[in-house]
Write an enzyme that holds these catalytic residues in place. Structure first.
Site, PDB file in Angstrom:
ATOM      1  CG  HIS A 286      44.383  33.557  11.330  1.00  0.00           C
ATOM      2  ND1 HIS A 286      44.870  32.299  11.617  1.00  0.00           N
ATOM      3  CD2 HIS A 286      45.389  34.406  11.663  1.00  0.00           C
ATOM      4  CE1 HIS A 286      46.090  32.393  12.089  1.00  0.00           C
ATOM      5  NE2 HIS A 286      46.435  33.657  12.125  1.00  0.00           N
TER       6      HIS A 286
ATOM      7  CG  ASP B 204      43.524  29.338  10.560  1.00  0.00           C
ATOM      8  OD1 ASP B 204      43.152  30.242   9.798  1.00  0.00           O
ATOM      9  OD2 ASP B 204      44.381  29.518  11.447  1.00  0.00           O
TER      10      ASP B 204
ATOM     11  CB  SER C 269      49.674  33.144  11.534  1.00  0.00           C
ATOM     12  OG  SER C 269      49.369  33.227  12.907  1.00  0.00           O
TER      13      SER C 269
END
Length: 367
Positions: free
Chosen positions: A104, A134, A212
């Site tokens: 993402h 992901d 992230s």
């Protein structure tokens, strides 16, 4: 005698009042530190502090800042910060310059760059992505700095209560270290994808936007997970962060580097959360929707209708009861792509058996 005593009392009261008023000024005059204060010797750092400092020094060169822009421009690292639409973290995976990050972070972008811990900016290209996990692998191009691949640990033997450390770039702040513990194991991360990540590591180490793709570490400084998501009403850390276990990362990264994608055995369904089945009093896997041209769709398995009314529930696989999507996913993986399984599907109180072939659903459209 009385008048004299009264006068003395008044004089003393006046003197006391004057002293009370003047005291702050006199204290400031007499006791102010007009020269630098003498430093009090601290002594040695605690062993735990020394270990944390060493961990950061050893691991931080393996953590990078990932930038991605939706539309190409002359320079990704220009001062036009508003054009940098996505930013996150990554870890240097090997000496060939592969970097692991979250899908993402780079999804839907046309230009990617990375800032190394040395401060050097380099461009990067996508080697492969696994949206259902992901995860994505980048290849750094033409750097001048030497690589420092991150040390790899294991996630299979983690225990709740172990110390955890996260390094990343929250809100664009480079090389930020936070710490916590393993709060829980085996979590499922709702994503809306056909394959929702399971087995996730939950940690209370503060993780914020920008973390992230960065590493979750054990106390030995080994990678045990890749930070992926948080649960928060405000979008900021609320002590509930999730990391993709390193055992999964190791497998997925190898497949992406070798083949550019990760074969994913399945039949092309999106299932409801287990709590929804419990709320409805249903025992099995509720089908929310099926992917176009998937084995499930071709077998006539249907998802919920437009009003949210449940149509099909998978209750058995090869004659054995099934209770969760995690069990079903495990069966797909054990059976393998190309093999067939027999599902018992319940609709409106009626049961039927359906034979479907397990396919590589990583290439199916999510539409």
């Amino acid at each position: 005698m009385g008048v004299r005593f009264l006068r003395l009392a008044i004089v003393w009261l006046l003197l006391l009042a004057t002293a009370w008023v003047a005291e702050p000024y006199l204290a400031g005059l007499w006791f102010s530190a007009s020269v630098p204060r003498t430093v009090t010797p601290r002594g040695d750092l605690a062993a735990s502090e020394q270990a944390t400092i060493a961990l950061f020094k050893n691991v931080s060169p393996s953590v990078v800042h990932v930038f991605a822009r939706a539309t190409p421009s002359a320079s990704l690292f220009s001062d036009e910060q508003e054009s940098v639409v996505q930013s996150g973290s990554g870890v240097i995976w090997d000496t060939a310059g592969h970097v692991i990050t979250n899908n993402h972070v780079i999804n839907g972008t046309a230009q990617i760059g990375v800032r190394l811990t040395s401060g050097e900016f380099v461009t990067a290209r996508v080697v492969g992505a696994a949206p259902n996990y992901d995860l994505a692998v980048l290849q750094l191009e033409r750097p001048t700095s030497a690589w420092r691949p991150i040390a790899i640990g294991r996630s299979a033997d983690l225990q709740v209560g172990q110390s955890t450390f996260a390094i990343g770039n929250p809100y664009g702040l480079d090389q930020t270290l936070t710490s916590g513990i393993v709060s829980a194991l085996g979590r499922r991360l709702p994503s809306g994808a056909a394959h929702e990540p399971t087995g996730m590591i939950q940690t209370d180490a503060p993780i914020n936007p920008g973390n992230s793709g960065g590493p979750l570490l054990d106390s030995a400084g080994r990678l045990i997970g890749v930070n992926s998501a948080i649960i928060s009403g405000s979008g900021a850390s609320a002590g509930i962060g999730f990391a993709i276990p390193v055992d999964i990362v190791n497998h997925v990264a190898t497949e992406l580097i070798r083949n550019g994608h990760v074969p994913e055995p399945g039949i092309g369904i999106v299932a409801a959360k287990q709590g929804e089945a419990t709320r409805l009093g249903l025992d099995g896997v509720i089908i929310v929707r099926t992917l176009p041209d998937s084995p499930a769709a071709k077998a006539g398995i249907e998802g919920a209708d437009a009003d949210g009314v449940v149509r099909d529930v998978i209750t058995e696989v090869n004659g054995k009861p099934i209770h969760s999507i995690e069990e079903l996913t495990s069966i797909f993986e054990n059976a393998g792509i190309g093999n067939q399984i027999t599902l018992t599907v319940e609709r409106d109180g009626q049961r039927r058996k359906v034979t479907v072939a397990i396919a590589d659903v990583s290439q199916l459209s999510q539409g």
